[in-house]
Each structure stands twice: as structure tokens, then as C-alpha cells.
Motif scaffolding. Sequence first.
Motif, PDB file in Angstrom:
ATOM      1  N   ALA A 129     147.793  56.184 -48.065  1.00  0.00           N
ATOM      2  CA  ALA A 129     146.679  56.294 -47.125  1.00  0.00           C
ATOM      3  C   ALA A 129     145.332  56.105 -47.829  1.00  0.00           C
ATOM      4  CB  ALA A 129     146.723  57.651 -46.425  1.00  0.00           C
ATOM      5  N   ILE A 130     145.197  56.653 -49.040  1.00  0.00           N
ATOM      6  CA  ILE A 130     143.945  56.506 -49.788  1.00  0.00           C
ATOM      7  C   ILE A 130     143.709  55.043 -50.142  1.00  0.00           C
ATOM      8  CG2 ILE A 130     142.769  57.047 -51.957  1.00  0.00           C
ATOM      9  CD1 ILE A 130     144.166  59.798 -51.877  1.00  0.00           C
ATOM     10  N   ASP A 131     144.758  54.355 -50.615  1.00  0.00           N
ATOM     11  CA  ASP A 131     144.601  52.951 -50.970  1.00  0.00           C
ATOM     12  C   ASP A 131     144.275  52.100 -49.749  1.00  0.00           C
ATOM     13  OD1 ASP A 131     145.096  53.591 -53.580  1.00  0.00           O
ATOM     14  OD2 ASP A 131     147.143  52.831 -53.629  1.00  0.00           O
ATOM     15  N   ALA A 132     144.886  52.431 -48.610  1.00  0.00           N
ATOM     16  CA  ALA A 132     144.577  51.699 -47.383  1.00  0.00           C
ATOM     17  C   ALA A 132     143.125  51.924 -46.973  1.00  0.00           C
ATOM     18  CB  ALA A 132     145.519  52.145 -46.260  1.00  0.00           C
ATOM     19  N   LEU A 133     142.667  53.159 -47.099  1.00  0.00           N
ATOM     20  CA  LEU A 133     141.267  53.465 -46.783  1.00  0.00           C
ATOM     21  C   LEU A 133     140.328  52.717 -47.720  1.00  0.00           C
ATOM     22  CD1 LEU A 133     139.289  55.207 -45.085  1.00  0.00           C
ATOM     23  CD2 LEU A 133     139.479  56.948 -46.884  1.00  0.00           C
TER      24      LEU A 133
END
Length: 204
Positions: A129-133
Motif C-alpha cells: 500500500a505504501i509503494d502504491a501510494l
Amino acid sequence: MQLPNLLASKWGRLIAFFFLYVTEGIPLGFTSTAIATQLRRSGVGVEEISYFIGWLYFPWAWKWVMGPVVDLFYSKRLGPRRGWIIGTQIMMVLTLVFCAPLELNGDNLSLLTSIILIHNFFCATQDVAIDALACNTLHEDERGLANGLMFAGQTLGIPLGGACVLYLLSGVEWLPMLQDGIPMQQTYFFVAGCIFAVTLFIAI
């Protein structure tokens, strides 16, 4: 009171992703270094500890499965990424709290491994989720610096959860209240508190 939106400015984004990656490093250091060391000190064999460490890294091999899940299912209120980050960080805190009463010995190793496996599943999902954000919010000219800061955050988090915890266990000579060290059970709350602080002040 309206909270500031860190993603609205360049330095806000860089600070946010730095601290979000700190929360990835802390549990890795804690589980693979501090817990593994304490298991060995309590007499658990090398073979059993290698089994424990192998399982705690297992969820990181399945991040590609969680990518489509994170993309397709999300909270409209919190946003497609922030909901996953907040939710997984809260579950990381809860799984650590559930582990706290367990004695680190061979009798509890299977239960401990199961809970830590779940904990690292949430940690790996948080990473997705962090990388997608990051892909959605970082400007192209920020990505190089941001990527360096993200891995610096993870590199800081690993010894914070590993070496720092072992230091607290052995005692801090220059702090009278910590000269004799703290029990292992209390270190779970220290690690959980570090993660929750990032959840409260960065993710939320």
C-alpha cells in the motif's frame, strides 16, 4: 481541527514516506533479531529458530498477490491507500500486543510463529500500500530522493526494533530507571508504540 495533509507538499511527502518505511523496518528488526536472540538465550535450538525466521519472512514473498487486492478493495472515506496503511498498522500493533504474554520458549514456539506470521502478513501488505501510494503521489523529480529516504527509514527501523530492544533488555547504565533492563514482555509495547506513533502522527 483540520490535520495537515503531508502529501500536499514536497517535504511533507518525503517525511511521510520516510516514517512509513520506518514502520516496515521496526517489526523486521524486532522479530528477526530481538525475538530470535531471546529464543536462543532461552534454550531454543538453532533448527527451531531457523524455522521461525523462515516463516516470518514468508509473507514478503507473496506481496504480488496482495497488489491487486489493495488496488481493487478500499475505503472511499479514507482513500484507496491510506485505509490499507492505517488498517495494517493497527493490526501490526494488535498482533504484537497478543504476543506480549507469551514466554519465549520451545513450548510456545508454534503459537508465537503463527502470530508473528500474521503480523508480517500485515507488514508486507502495508509495504504494498505504501509503494502504491508513493507511485500515485510522488512527482517524477522527487522519486529518487524519496526512494533513498524510504530505504533509509527502513534501515533506521531495523536496528530500532532489533538492537535497540536488546539494549533495553540488557539495561541502560545512564538511565536509573532502566539500569536493570526491562522484561521482554514490555518490549512488545515499545515496538507497538513506535508503530502506533507513526500511525497517529503520519498515516492518520
